[in-house]
Design a protein around this motif. Structure first.
Motif, PDB file in Angstrom:
ATOM      1  N   ASP A   1     -10.622   8.556  -8.064  1.00 60.52           N
ATOM      2  CA  ASP A   1     -10.760   7.762  -6.746  1.00 60.52           C
ATOM      3  C   ASP A   1     -11.429   6.582  -7.097  1.00 60.52           C
ATOM      4  OD1 ASP A   1     -13.521   8.165  -6.643  1.00 60.52           O
ATOM      5  OD2 ASP A   1     -13.525  10.001  -5.408  1.00 60.52           O
ATOM      6  N   SER A   2     -11.569   5.854  -5.828  1.00 59.74           N
ATOM      7  CA  SER A   2     -12.279   4.316  -5.925  1.00 59.74           C
ATOM      8  C   SER A   2     -13.668   4.330  -6.251  1.00 59.74           C
ATOM      9  CB  SER A   2     -11.844   3.703  -4.492  1.00 59.74           C
ATOM     10  OG  SER A   2     -12.616   4.230  -3.631  1.00 59.74           O
TER      11      SER A   2
ATOM     12  N   SER B   1       0.767  -1.288   0.048  1.00 58.12           N
ATOM     13  CA  SER B   1      -0.240   0.051   0.001  1.00 58.12           C
ATOM     14  C   SER B   1       0.972   1.247  -0.188  1.00 58.12           C
ATOM     15  CB  SER B   1      -0.832   0.142   1.210  1.00 58.12           C
ATOM     16  OG  SER B   1      -0.266  -0.046   2.221  1.00 58.12           O
TER      17      SER B   1
ATOM     18  N   PRO C   1     -10.796   2.656  -0.221  1.00 56.37           N
ATOM     19  CA  PRO C   1     -10.530   3.967  -0.869  1.00 56.37           C
ATOM     20  C   PRO C   1      -9.276   3.966  -1.711  1.00 56.37           C
ATOM     21  CG  PRO C   1      -9.873   4.159   1.625  1.00 56.37           C
ATOM     22  CD  PRO C   1     -10.650   2.671   1.393  1.00 56.37           C
ATOM     23  N   ASN C   2      -8.499   2.699  -1.515  1.00 58.28           N
ATOM     24  CA  ASN C   2      -7.212   2.641  -2.526  1.00 58.28           C
ATOM     25  C   ASN C   2      -7.618   2.153  -3.669  1.00 58.28           C
ATOM     26  OD1 ASN C   2      -4.645   1.397  -3.240  1.00 58.28           O
ATOM     27  ND2 ASN C   2      -3.860   2.500  -1.478  1.00 58.28           N
ATOM     28  N   THR C   3      -7.339   2.775  -4.911  1.00 60.54           N
ATOM     29  CA  THR C   3      -7.679   2.183  -6.149  1.00 60.54           C
ATOM     30  C   THR C   3      -7.051   0.997  -6.538  1.00 60.54           C
ATOM     31  OG1 THR C   3      -6.103   3.895  -7.167  1.00 60.54           O
ATOM     32  CG2 THR C   3      -8.272   4.678  -6.885  1.00 60.54           C
TER      33      THR C   3
ATOM     34  N   HIS D   1       1.042   2.299  -3.499  1.00 52.84           N
ATOM     35  CA  HIS D   1      -0.233   2.212  -4.221  1.00 52.84           C
ATOM     36  C   HIS D   1      -0.639   3.776  -4.427  1.00 52.84           C
ATOM     37  CE1 HIS D   1      -2.139  -1.798  -3.118  1.00 52.84           C
ATOM     38  NE2 HIS D   1      -0.963  -1.907  -3.816  1.00 52.84           N
ATOM     39  N   ARG D   2      -1.405   3.851  -5.562  1.00 54.55           N
ATOM     40  CA  ARG D   2      -1.859   5.420  -5.463  1.00 54.55           C
ATOM     41  C   ARG D   2      -3.363   5.546  -5.260  1.00 54.55           C
ATOM     42  NH1 ARG D   2       1.747   7.905  -8.843  1.00 54.55           N
ATOM     43  NH2 ARG D   2       2.864   6.800 -10.304  1.00 54.55           N
ATOM     44  N   GLU D   3      -3.506   6.535  -4.218  1.00 52.16           N
ATOM     45  CA  GLU D   3      -4.925   6.504  -3.722  1.00 52.16           C
ATOM     46  C   GLU D   3      -5.773   7.063  -4.976  1.00 52.16           C
ATOM     47  OE1 GLU D   3      -6.231   5.943  -0.881  1.00 52.16           O
ATOM     48  OE2 GLU D   3      -4.064   5.477   0.104  1.00 52.16           O
TER      49      GLU D   3
END
Length: 558
Positions: free
Chosen positions: A124-125, A17, A170-172, A20-22
């Motif tokens: 976003d997600s 994570s 929320p993390n894509t 990871h990109r938000e």
């Protein structure tokens, strides 16, 4: 090469994570799509091998890869890397480059995906889940009778799951990983949804291709690295040339076609030998016969390389630059002088003999294609645009081309009617039924009646061991297919032919037409014609050279 991430455990994804990109921005989306396209290209042969029938025409992976390559080509032209513009470019590129049913459905997924990202600055997600769901909805709407157990089911169940968990994830990258998990679970269930997949012992090929794309996109999100191609993709490319008298697209001037015959041939090995000296490369076949199509500036080099593999036949070399200059000189004059016809016809055909028959029957444009070579939406549109007619009829002549033809119709501003012909015999029957003096409504009714009265049989060979409808099939067996179903298997071709014909002929049959393929000699064809006349005395018999690859004979009964 890269080590593919595991999707069986979300825990592994979560441990990454920190990288990871938000959210996903335009440049990230561009790289995701390129990574997805490359992953599919690297694995397209796996997708091709998931053909339901063990026949030598598995092309789902190739069609989807070419569709993705068109999307990549379009996004590479993007100077402004806003999310919505990148998504629109991918949608437009895949739309024009869509090939085969799987490619058309894929292009509709991208179309809906872009629609879901309209005016979005960063993803976003929740936006990602909504866009994937919109892609799913758009694809379903594009198919008249959606079939569950296909790519549609795979994208739907993945998208629905994504919507449920988007707000709590929320993390894509994590969200996409979970969507892929769900989609992959659904893919593995497709044999239970479609009996034909279960019989063949395969999962849905289109769904598998979609998983490869999604995994490639996810790989970029997790690692910040685009998956690289294992080898140069076999695609058409556009390169500008300094000579304005030539078409900008003609980088390689000679269209070179031939067949390689021999033993223990390896199409992939030959492709690697010539991939750097041309483009628009198509190399298909098996250990005994390879069909080669390449645009190159050195046809002699290609032929010399081919001779190392076997002996050559039906060599054809055309100077495309010369042809193009003649077209440029004549096109304006033709458009000026040509009267608007009532009807124009575009037909898809594979094999020089079959193409000639369609031309002789009045088809205005012949698109070379069929099994293993499905034309794109753009190919069909270009043919339509060259016809000066009030009504244009498209004859796809293959069930895997009907969706692309309908997609071309939806884009064009011309009055187009797509007749859903699924075989060469149906296409020929449709063209013979056309009456240029009647209205399009009258013709459509008349033509559909004509094609409903045609039965089609195909004689080919098995490319793998399998079991279908309880019948054991061994690699190399002759296969007989009647109206889309395998109904004859054996080691003697003539026995297989007669089983197919016996299944097709009933008391109403009056005409048998046989089109013999590229690997059948005229002598063999004439001997078969003589045998058929003796066996089916009540029917008229016609034998024509079709020149089609992969299928020894195409049989028509009316």
């Amino acid at each position: 090469m890269y080590k593919e991430l595991e999707y069986s455990s979300i825990k592994e994804v979560q441990t990454l994570s920190d990288i990871h990109r938000e959210v996903i921005q335009g440049m990230h989306l561009k790289n995701m799509i390129i990574s997805g396209a490359n992953n599919l290209e690297n694995n397209k042969n796996i997708v091709n091998s998931l053909n339901v029938f063990p026949v030598p025409d598995g092309d789902t992976g190739t069609n989807m890869s070419l569709t993705m390559n068109s999307a990549v080509k379009e996004i590479n032209k993007c100077e402004d890397l806003e999310v919505s513009l990148v998504a629109d470019s991918a949608a437009n590129g895949s739309l024009m480059g869509a090939r085969g049913n799987s490619g058309v459905i894929l292009s509709q997924i991208f179309r809906g995906f872009a629609k879901g990202l309209k005016n979005v600055k960063e993803i976003d997600s929740v936006a990602l889940a909504n866009a994937i769901m919109e892609g799913c909805n758009t694809a379903y709407k594009a198919v008249m009778k959606p079939t569950e157990g296909t790519i549609l089911t795979v994208i739907r169940e993945g998208a629905e799951f994504g919507l449920k968990i988007a707000k709590s994830t929320p993390n894509t990258a994590e969200l996409l990983g979970k969507i892929i998990e769900k989609a992959n679970e659904t893919l593995n269930k497709t044999p239970e949804m479609l009996p034909i997949l279960k019989q063949a012992g395969v999962v849905d090929a289109g769904g598998k291709g979609l998983i490869f794309i999604l995994k490639g996109m996810h790989h970029y999100l997790v690692t910040k690295e685009v998956i690289q191609l294992a080898e140069v993709p076999v695609v058409e490319v556009e390169v500008e040339t300094a000579k304005p008298v030539y078409d900008d697209d003609i980088v390689f001037g000679y269209c070179t076609e031939f067949f390689i015959k021999g033993k223990d041939l390896n199409p992939e090995e030959f492709k690697k030998k010539v991939i750097d000296i041309g483009d628009s490369i198509v190399v298909v076949g098996d250990e005994n016969l390879i069909k080669v199509h390449i645009h190159t500036n050195n046809p002699g080099t290609v032929i010399e390389e081919a001779l190392r593999f076997g002996y050559l036949s039906k060599i054809k070399i055309d100077n495309m630059r010369e042809q193009h200059q003649e077209l440029l000189l004549n096109e304006e004059e033709r458009k000026t002088n040509e009267e608007l016809k009532n009807y124009g016809v575009v037909a898809v055909a594979m094999g020089s003999g079959i193409s000639r028959i369609f031309k002789d029957l009045g088809a205005d444009e012949i698109i070379e294609g069929g099994q293993t070579m499905n034309p794109s939406t753009e190919d069909i549109l270009k043919s339509v645009d060259r016809i000066n007619a009030e009504n244009i009829i498209i004859l796809p002549n293959n069930s895997n081309i009907v969706l692309a033809a309908n997609q071309a119709k939806s884009i064009s501003n011309k009055n187009i009617t797509v007749i859903p012909t699924k075989s060469i015999p149906q296409g020929i029957s449709a063209l013979m039924a056309l009456d240029v003096e009647k209205s399009i409504e009258e013709n459509e009714k008349k033509i559909n009646k004509a094609i409903s009265e045609v039965k089609t049989g195909l004689i080919t060979y098995a490319v793998r061991n399998s079991n279908f409808d309880g019948v054991d099939i061994e690699e190399g067996n002759y296969l007989g297919i009647t109206d889309g179903k395998i109904n004859a298997v054996g080691e003697d071709m003539k026995d297989v032919i007669y089983k197919v014909m016996d299944a097709m002929i009933d008391e109403d049959a009056s005409l048998i037409t046989v089109y013999y393929g590229n690997d059948v000699s005229e002598e063999e064809a004439l001997k078969l014609e003589e045998d058929i006349r003796g066996r089916y005395e009540e029917c008229d018999i016609e034998m024509h050279y079709g020149g089609q690859p992969l299928y020894y004979y195409i049989l028509s009964v009316e």
